[in-house]
Scaffold this motif. Structure first.
Motif, PDB file in Angstrom:
ATOM      1  N   VAL A  46       0.851  -1.181   0.000  1.00 51.66           N
ATOM      2  CA  VAL A  46       0.000   0.000   0.000  1.00 51.66           C
ATOM      3  C   VAL A  46       0.893   1.240   0.000  1.00 51.66           C
ATOM      4  O   VAL A  46       1.823   1.351   0.820  1.00 51.66           O
ATOM      5  CB  VAL A  46      -0.931   0.023   1.229  1.00 51.66           C
ATOM      6  N   ALA A  47       0.623   2.170  -0.896  1.00 52.65           N
ATOM      7  CA  ALA A  47       1.437   3.390  -1.004  1.00 52.65           C
ATOM      8  C   ALA A  47       0.623   4.600  -0.586  1.00 52.65           C
ATOM      9  O   ALA A  47      -0.547   4.741  -0.953  1.00 52.65           O
ATOM     10  CB  ALA A  47       1.922   3.566  -2.440  1.00 52.65           C
ATOM     11  N   ASP A  48       1.246   5.451   0.249  1.00 53.00           N
ATOM     12  CA  ASP A  48       0.674   6.765   0.480  1.00 53.00           C
ATOM     13  C   ASP A  48       1.622   7.785  -0.141  1.00 53.00           C
ATOM     14  O   ASP A  48       2.477   7.443  -0.955  1.00 53.00           O
ATOM     15  CB  ASP A  48       0.427   7.015   1.971  1.00 53.00           C
ATOM     16  N   LYS A  49       1.507   9.023   0.249  1.00 60.87           N
ATOM     17  CA  LYS A  49       2.304  10.055  -0.396  1.00 60.87           C
ATOM     18  C   LYS A  49       3.797   9.913  -0.120  1.00 60.87           C
ATOM     19  O   LYS A  49       4.629  10.321  -0.923  1.00 60.87           O
ATOM     20  CB  LYS A  49       1.826  11.431   0.056  1.00 60.87           C
ATOM     21  N   LEU A  50       4.133   9.319   1.042  1.00 59.35           N
ATOM     22  CA  LEU A  50       5.540   9.282   1.441  1.00 59.35           C
ATOM     23  C   LEU A  50       6.123   7.882   1.566  1.00 59.35           C
ATOM     24  O   LEU A  50       7.338   7.722   1.472  1.00 59.35           O
ATOM     25  CB  LEU A  50       5.709  10.016   2.788  1.00 59.35           C
ATOM     26  N   HIS A  51       5.297   6.873   1.814  1.00 60.23           N
ATOM     27  CA  HIS A  51       5.819   5.563   2.176  1.00 60.23           C
ATOM     28  C   HIS A  51       5.153   4.436   1.379  1.00 60.23           C
ATOM     29  O   HIS A  51       4.033   4.571   0.909  1.00 60.23           O
ATOM     30  CB  HIS A  51       5.633   5.305   3.673  1.00 60.23           C
ATOM     31  N   LEU A  52       5.881   3.322   1.299  1.00 59.68           N
ATOM     32  CA  LEU A  52       5.352   2.068   0.770  1.00 59.68           C
ATOM     33  C   LEU A  52       5.272   1.091   1.926  1.00 59.68           C
ATOM     34  O   LEU A  52       6.289   0.762   2.546  1.00 59.68           O
ATOM     35  CB  LEU A  52       6.276   1.517  -0.324  1.00 59.68           C
ATOM     36  N   ILE A  77      -5.005  -0.038  11.359  1.00 61.65           N
ATOM     37  CA  ILE A  77      -5.617   0.084  10.032  1.00 61.65           C
ATOM     38  C   ILE A  77      -4.808   1.073   9.193  1.00 61.65           C
ATOM     39  O   ILE A  77      -4.410   2.138   9.649  1.00 61.65           O
ATOM     40  CB  ILE A  77      -7.072   0.565  10.173  1.00 61.65           C
ATOM     41  N   LEU A  78      -4.590   0.701   7.943  1.00 58.87           N
ATOM     42  CA  LEU A  78      -3.916   1.590   7.003  1.00 58.87           C
ATOM     43  C   LEU A  78      -4.953   2.430   6.259  1.00 58.87           C
ATOM     44  O   LEU A  78      -5.984   1.888   5.839  1.00 58.87           O
ATOM     45  CB  LEU A  78      -3.112   0.784   5.971  1.00 58.87           C
ATOM     46  N   PRO A  79      -4.687   3.724   6.096  1.00 57.24           N
ATOM     47  CA  PRO A  79      -5.590   4.533   5.275  1.00 57.24           C
ATOM     48  C   PRO A  79      -5.522   4.049   3.827  1.00 57.24           C
ATOM     49  O   PRO A  79      -4.431   3.853   3.288  1.00 57.24           O
ATOM     50  CB  PRO A  79      -5.045   5.955   5.432  1.00 57.24           C
ATOM     51  N   LEU A  80      -6.642   3.801   3.217  1.00 51.41           N
ATOM     52  CA  LEU A  80      -6.675   3.251   1.874  1.00 51.41           C
ATOM     53  C   LEU A  80      -6.394   4.371   0.864  1.00 51.41           C
ATOM     54  O   LEU A  80      -7.236   5.215   0.594  1.00 51.41           O
ATOM     55  CB  LEU A  80      -8.039   2.607   1.594  1.00 51.41           C
ATOM     56  N   THR A  81      -5.191   4.326   0.319  1.00 51.68           N
ATOM     57  CA  THR A  81      -4.836   5.315  -0.680  1.00 51.68           C
ATOM     58  C   THR A  81      -4.602   4.651  -2.026  1.00 51.68           C
ATOM     59  O   THR A  81      -5.307   4.890  -2.986  1.00 51.68           O
ATOM     60  CB  THR A  81      -3.564   6.083  -0.240  1.00 51.68           C
TER      61      THR A  81
END
Length: 448
Positions: A401-407, A440-444
């Motif tokens: 899962v990728a967000d703006k800064l991390h994988l 929980i991870l934010p779903l991006t």
């Protein structure tokens, strides 16, 4: 013969006459000779009737490859041999039958192999041959023996042959090319007065003979059973308590997301609760597994020495043999947990898929909880399809899962046996404390 007794639900009925049929190279003679040799090993008197000119050489060459059989038994009289040569047949097929009955009366064999039966009367017209087969098999009933006859026959010839009608059973052996490889199957087409497991059963031929991989029925009803812990608190939370005892479960996802560590942790948790488990690996050695576990803070050596954990490395594609190795290990250690690592690569072939599905069917509802993993990098729908193919009770997916800064690594439960499970994606963290399932991870953006 490994696996065959399970298919026959205990073994052969005797007396009876069984046709072992198939095309050239399907394993008919190996099948019949192995049955003969194993009967001789049990102390039974056996008779081998063959059209081969030098039957003694054939038998000696075959049994010399079997690790559990002593060739010297032949010289001590366990196996008697009669050759069907041209001179014998020239005297007439009924003359052959009468001479054979004289020998049977003297020897009194408990098992008789005629290899092949189709050579007898092959030069006669269909009506003559049909009458002979009918009379021949009617007289077999008086021999008080198990009679195995082989016949080189196509599928159509089996359906149309008189042999199929007069025999008590038909074992059909095939050696078919599927997806650019040869796969062998055994199928019981008929067995009078005896229950058996229907369907096509995979088998292999090695230097030790035939090993059969019996297909197992799946039971349609299940009793309620307890939930067992996976060793990962976060995963147990997502599953609303854990895995159902006696269930089959699948974790699929891309490489590097911790699937193998989850499987090892599942087995380790069982050992901590005095439950014995088996780790089955196709690619990694025992040392690889131990090192991987140690890197995640799990010490397996003590559990192995205590007999609570067994690591089974399977390095070839002999799936029928692997099935029995796993079964023997389960019985030896009295295992209640099995972890099979990375089954997906083996499900790309028909034989490999049969092996994995046989394994699932064998231990489903048998108070043994099976966890399998598979490397799939093409997304969550494909992981769900793999879980369906395995008839899994729980299907769990790992992903990136990728967000703006991390994988980050993620975990989601796609399916659970009781339909109760958390539906959010939770983070997988592999660090100093080993593998943990966190919040929980934010779903991006799910990458895979």
């Amino acid at each position: 013969m490994q696996g065959l007794d399970s298919i026959l639900k205990g073994g052969w009925n005797s007396p009876s006459a069984i046709l072992v049929a198939g095309v050239a190279g399907s394993g008919k003679t190996t099948f019949a000779l192995q049955a003969l040799c194993e009967s001789a090993r049990e102390g039974k008197v056996c008779l081998y009737v063959t059209s081969v000119n030098e039957p003694a050489t054939v038998v000696n060459n075959f049994v010399s490859r079997l690790s559990h059989y002593e060739v010297s038994r032949i010289s001590r009289g366990n196996i008697h041999q009669i050759s069907i040569d041209i001179k014998t047949l020239d005297r007439g097929i009924y003359s052959f039958m009468w001479n054979l009955e004289d020998s049977i009366e003297k020897i009194k064999p408990e098992i008789i192999v005629i290899d092949p039966i189709t050579i007898i009367g092959c030069s006669f017209d269909n009506n003559t041959r049909r009458r002979f087969y009918y009379e021949f098999f009617k007289r077999m009933k008086k021999w008080n023996s198990l009679v195995l006859v082989t016949g080189e026959m196509s599928d159509k010839e089996i359906e149309e042959s008189t042999l199929g009608y007069v025999t008590d059973g038909i074992i059909h052996l095939t050696n078919k090319e599927e997806r650019q490889q040869r796969n062998r199957y055994l199928e019981v087409l008929k067995l009078r007065g005896q229950e058996y497991i229907p369907g096509k059963h995979s088998f292999s031929i090695t230097s030790e003979g035939i090993t059969v991989l019996p297909w197992q029925y799946r039971t349609s009803q299940r009793e309620e059973s307890k939930l067992i812990e996976t060793g990962l608190c976060g995963l147990d939370y997502m599953l609303c308590g854990g895995l159902r005892a006696g269930s089959t479960n699948y974790i699929g996802g891309p490489t590097g997301t911790g699937k193998t560590l989850m499987g090892i942790r599942y087995i380790k948790k069982g050992a901590e609760q005095d439950e014995r488990g088996i780790i089955v690996s196709f690619d990694e050695t025992k040392n690889d597994i131990l090192n991987r576990a140690e890197s995640a803070g799990m010490e397996l050596e003590k559990d192995i020495h205590a007999g609570n954990i067994e690591i089974l490395q399977l390095s070839s594609n002999d799936f029928a043999r692997h099935f029995h190795e796993i079964q023997q290990t389960v019985e030896k250690v009295n295992a209640t947990r099995i972890f099979v690592d990375d089954v997906e690569k083996h499900m790309k072939t028909m034989e490999g898929t049969d092996f994995i599905q046989h394994l699932v069917a064998k231990y489903k509802n048998a108070n043994i909880t099976l966890l399998t993993t598979g490397t799939i990098s093409s997304g969550l729908p494909m992981i769900g399809e793999a879980g369906k193919k395995l008839h899994s009770d729980s299907t769990i997916a790992t992903c990136y899962v990728a967000d703006k800064l991390h994988l980050k690594k993620g975990l989601i439960v796609l399916k659970n046996f009781n339909s109760k499970h958390k539906k959010e994606i939770h983070e997988i963290n592999i660090g100093e404390n080993g593998l943990e399932i966190k919040g929980i991870l934010p779903l991006t953006d799910i990458i895979s």
